[in-house]
Motif scaffolding. Structure first.
Motif, PDB file in Angstrom:
ATOM      1  N   ASN A   1     -43.649  20.327 -33.490  1.00 15.68           N
ATOM      2  CA  ASN A   1     -44.368  19.336 -34.286  1.00 15.68           C
ATOM      3  C   ASN A   1     -44.833  18.129 -33.482  1.00 15.68           C
ATOM      4  OD1 ASN A   1     -44.377  20.480 -37.097  1.00 15.68           O
ATOM      5  ND2 ASN A   1     -42.191  20.655 -36.605  1.00 15.68           N
ATOM      6  N   ILE A   2     -44.814  16.938 -34.092  1.00 13.16           N
ATOM      7  CA  ILE A   2     -45.406  15.741 -33.462  1.00 13.16           C
ATOM      8  C   ILE A   2     -44.671  15.368 -32.180  1.00 13.16           C
ATOM      9  CG2 ILE A   2     -45.929  13.291 -33.796  1.00 13.16           C
ATOM     10  CD1 ILE A   2     -46.238  13.887 -36.763  1.00 13.16           C
ATOM     11  N   ARG A   3     -43.364  15.572 -32.162  1.00 11.75           N
ATOM     12  CA  ARG A   3     -42.595  15.244 -30.960  1.00 11.75           C
ATOM     13  C   ARG A   3     -43.062  16.087 -29.780  1.00 11.75           C
ATOM     14  NH1 ARG A   3     -37.047  16.265 -32.436  1.00 11.75           N
ATOM     15  NH2 ARG A   3     -37.181  14.313 -33.594  1.00 11.75           N
ATOM     16  N   GLU A   4     -43.325  17.363 -30.048  1.00 16.60           N
ATOM     17  CA  GLU A   4     -43.804  18.243 -28.979  1.00 16.60           C
ATOM     18  C   GLU A   4     -45.206  17.826 -28.536  1.00 16.60           C
ATOM     19  OE1 GLU A   4     -44.506  22.999 -27.997  1.00 16.60           O
ATOM     20  OE2 GLU A   4     -44.149  22.354 -30.063  1.00 16.60           O
ATOM     21  N   LEU A   5     -46.053  17.440 -29.485  1.00 12.53           N
ATOM     22  CA  LEU A   5     -47.404  17.000 -29.140  1.00 12.53           C
ATOM     23  C   LEU A   5     -47.359  15.793 -28.212  1.00 12.53           C
ATOM     24  CD1 LEU A   5     -50.496  16.996 -29.428  1.00 12.53           C
ATOM     25  CD2 LEU A   5     -50.219  15.653 -31.524  1.00 12.53           C
ATOM     26  N   ARG A   6     -46.499  14.844 -28.519  1.00 12.87           N
ATOM     27  CA  ARG A   6     -46.404  13.665 -27.664  1.00 12.87           C
ATOM     28  C   ARG A   6     -45.956  14.048 -26.256  1.00 12.87           C
ATOM     29  NH1 ARG A   6     -43.687   9.881 -25.140  1.00 12.87           N
ATOM     30  NH2 ARG A   6     -44.246   7.679 -25.399  1.00 12.87           N
ATOM     31  N   ASN A   7     -44.977  14.947 -26.151  1.00 12.70           N
ATOM     32  CA  ASN A   7     -44.506  15.384 -24.842  1.00 12.70           C
ATOM     33  C   ASN A   7     -45.620  16.044 -24.039  1.00 12.70           C
ATOM     34  OD1 ASN A   7     -41.980  14.465 -25.527  1.00 12.70           O
ATOM     35  ND2 ASN A   7     -41.145  16.477 -26.012  1.00 12.70           N
ATOM     36  N   VAL A   8     -46.424  16.863 -24.712  1.00 15.16           N
ATOM     37  CA  VAL A   8     -47.519  17.551 -24.033  1.00 15.16           C
ATOM     38  C   VAL A   8     -48.574  16.547 -23.572  1.00 15.16           C
ATOM     39  CG1 VAL A   8     -49.450  19.146 -24.369  1.00 15.16           C
ATOM     40  CG2 VAL A   8     -47.156  19.767 -25.158  1.00 15.16           C
ATOM     41  N   VAL A   9     -48.891  15.575 -24.415  1.00 18.29           N
ATOM     42  CA  VAL A   9     -49.868  14.542 -24.035  1.00 18.29           C
ATOM     43  C   VAL A   9     -49.373  13.778 -22.809  1.00 18.29           C
ATOM     44  CG1 VAL A   9     -50.927  12.360 -24.739  1.00 18.29           C
ATOM     45  CG2 VAL A   9     -50.891  14.287 -26.328  1.00 18.29           C
ATOM     46  N   GLU A  10     -48.099  13.412 -22.807  1.00 18.47           N
ATOM     47  CA  GLU A  10     -47.555  12.680 -21.654  1.00 18.47           C
ATOM     48  C   GLU A  10     -47.615  13.543 -20.397  1.00 18.47           C
ATOM     49  OE1 GLU A  10     -43.671   9.962 -20.404  1.00 18.47           O
ATOM     50  OE2 GLU A  10     -43.812  10.857 -22.401  1.00 18.47           O
ATOM     51  N   ARG A  11     -47.311  14.836 -20.541  1.00 20.17           N
ATOM     52  CA  ARG A  11     -47.357  15.747 -19.402  1.00 20.17           C
ATOM     53  C   ARG A  11     -48.784  15.853 -18.862  1.00 20.17           C
ATOM     54  NH1 ARG A  11     -45.404  21.005 -21.488  1.00 20.17           N
ATOM     55  NH2 ARG A  11     -43.642  19.662 -21.999  1.00 20.17           N
ATOM     56  N   LEU A  12     -49.753  15.934 -19.767  1.00 15.00           N
ATOM     57  CA  LEU A  12     -51.156  16.024 -19.350  1.00 15.00           C
ATOM     58  C   LEU A  12     -51.613  14.750 -18.646  1.00 15.00           C
ATOM     59  CD1 LEU A  12     -52.560  17.796 -22.537  1.00 15.00           C
ATOM     60  CD2 LEU A  12     -52.583  18.737 -20.205  1.00 15.00           C
ATOM     61  N   LEU A  13     -51.147  13.604 -19.130  1.00 14.81           N
ATOM     62  CA  LEU A  13     -51.522  12.340 -18.498  1.00 14.81           C
ATOM     63  C   LEU A  13     -50.949  12.226 -17.093  1.00 14.81           C
ATOM     64  CD1 LEU A  13     -51.116   9.896 -21.527  1.00 14.81           C
ATOM     65  CD2 LEU A  13     -53.245  10.668 -20.490  1.00 14.81           C
ATOM     66  N   LEU A  14     -49.732  12.755 -16.910  1.00 20.50           N
ATOM     67  CA  LEU A  14     -49.107  12.728 -15.579  1.00 20.50           C
ATOM     68  C   LEU A  14     -49.899  13.579 -14.581  1.00 20.50           C
ATOM     69  CD1 LEU A  14     -45.314  12.940 -16.449  1.00 20.50           C
ATOM     70  CD2 LEU A  14     -46.360  11.214 -14.976  1.00 20.50           C
ATOM     71  N   LEU A  15     -50.434  14.690 -15.064  1.00 16.16           N
ATOM     72  CA  LEU A  15     -51.135  15.632 -14.189  1.00 16.16           C
ATOM     73  C   LEU A  15     -52.637  15.395 -14.135  1.00 16.16           C
ATOM     74  CD1 LEU A  15     -49.262  18.878 -15.308  1.00 16.16           C
ATOM     75  CD2 LEU A  15     -48.816  17.487 -13.274  1.00 16.16           C
TER      76      LEU A  15
END
Length: 455
Positions: free
Chosen positions: A357-371
């Motif tokens: 859910n939303i928690r996973e979406l936030r984690n993915v967004v942060e991962r994408l921003l790092l890369l």
């Protein structure tokens, strides 16, 4: 917050108590007097004060010892010390122990009232800062679609009341955020918001966490502990995963909800608490009641107004604004420049099933921003979701062209991720819930492309 303060005055001289109480009352404040440190600690633990004013030199237990007891007991009220035998070392020690100010006797009424005014301003600023932290960043509800509009309409209706709310929803859907929103929009917004995850606390410790304990009440109780109910006095207590609460604690919680009183472990008297209790769960409480796992009488106490939060896959129209929100949030927290997400990247995110859910979406967004190296595109998103390029909902039945093994793998991955989120990434508990050995779960995660450290 009102300019009227509730003040506790501690002094072994009756004349000083009478004079100070009269001065405060004439100024529009409420004053409670006490002539010894032991009784002062009892009063401070039993009810909240806006300010505690204490003499230093008193028989049996002096004011500095009282100050130490107050701070170690978690009393948040500012403490002002006073003494007719003041010296630099005493003032320094009082400040190190946490005193707000140190006044010399004989006291000036004007200076005393100014000290109270400053203490109230400080408390007001602390409350405003806490409220600001709640409203900014992580604690902001974000939506745009009709699904969440209906949910928010319910929340707005119930927030202003004292009605107990039960928030249903899968792990990661934002149940705590909803509870914070209810608190912020209630008459208790100026009070504390305290949380406890009932599923994350061992059964043998949950009573102490909720109700507190006295020093020496059991092995390891090195000092008094103020429980979550007392911490939430005049505010809101949010009990997450109420369905995981042990049966023995359910009976004790029911009693507190009925009597509005708690009793610390090892104590011989009860303490009145004024707390609004909100609960949440990812489980079906009706089924737990029928199965005899959850008390029916407690169910009717906590499920007064049920609210069902939709899973992220049920509100995909909100994904673009959520992505934008998380980009701003993560970049602000890390001091990064905002990064743009291409339209096809957001569309790719919307096709994923989001078991976390939303928690996973936030984690993915942060991962994408790092890369990210410039604009985030669909290819970057596909790399961030290597084992789930399409929605698990589709892979489980809609996409008949996918090989069976691939569809099974996608389903297994979403199931394992959901259980990991449910158990707060505790590997042993997740393995137990899935009926696997711990070592088998590690192997399964490797096969499914789940990085237990990075997820």
């Amino acid at each position: 917050m009102s300019n009227k303060a509730e003040i506790l005055i501690v002094d072994d001289e009756a004349n000083t108590l009478a004079t100070l109480a009269r001065a405060f009352r004439l100024a529009g404040h409420e004053a409670t007097v006490c002539d010894n440190a032991a009784r002062a600690l009892e009063l401070a633990l039993a009810r909240p004060f806006d300010l505690i004013l204490s003499d230093v030199v008193m028989p049996r237990r002096d004011g500095l010892a009282l100050l130490d007891d107050l701070k170690s007991s978690g009393i948040a009220a500012p403490v002002v010390m006073m003494s007719g035998q003041a010296h630099i070392e005493m003032a320094v020690k009082a400040t190190r122990l946490g005193a707000l100010d140190f006044l010399e006797k004989p006291l000036s009424t004007d200076k005393l009232l100014l000290t109270v005014e400053n203490a109230l301003k400080l408390k007001r600023l602390e409350t405003e800062n806490k409220d600001l932290r709640r409203r900014v960043g992580r604690h902001e509800m974000v939506w745009t679609g009709e699904t969440m509009r209906r949910v928010m309409s319910q929340i707005e209706r119930v927030a202003a009341s004292e009605t107990r709310l039960c928030i249903y929803g899968e792990t990661g859907t934002g149940k705590e955020l909803v509870a914070r929103t209810v608190h912020d929009r209630s008459s208790r917004a100026g009070g504390p918001f305290v949380t406890l995850n009932c599923g994350a606390v061992p059964a043998e410790l949950i009573e102490s966490e909720l109700f507190g304990h006295e020093k020496g009440s059991f092995t390891g109780a090195a000092q008094r502990h103020v429980g979550r109910f007392e911490q939430a006095h005049h505010g809101t207590l949010f009990l997450d995963e109420i369905g995981d609460m042990p049966a023995a604690m359910q009976a004790k919680l029911l009693r507190v909800l009925e009597d509005c009183e708690v009793e610390r472990i090892g104590a011989d008297k009860s303490i009145h608490v004024d707390v609004r209790v909100l609960v949440a769960t990812h489980r079906n409480l009706d089924e737990l009641v029928e199965a005899g796992v959850f008390r029916r009488d407690l169910y009717h106490r906590v499920v007064v107004f049920p609210v069902q939060l939709p899973a992220l896959r049920q509100r995909k129209e909100d994904i673009p604004v959520l992505v934008e929100h998380f980009v701003c949030q993560v970049c602000a927290q890390n001091g990064w420049k905002p990064v743009e997400f291409a339209a096809e990247a957001t569309e790719t995110l919307a096709r994923y099933g989001w078991p976390g859910n939303i928690r996973e979406l936030r984690n993915v967004v942060e991962r994408l921003l790092l890369l990210a190296d410039g604009v985030v595109d669909a290819a970057a998103v596909n790399l961030a979701l290597p084992a789930a390029k399409t929605s698990p909902d589709r892979a489980a039945g809609e996409d008949s062209n996918s090989p069976l093994a691939e569809r099974v793998a996608v389903f297994e991955r979403s199931t394992v991720l959901a259980e990991l989120e449910r158990h707060h990434r505790h590997v042993t508990n997740t393995a137990k819930a899935l009926g696997l050995e711990r070592s088998h779960l590690y192997k399964k995660c490797q096969q499914l492309g789940i990085d237990l450290k990075a997820e």
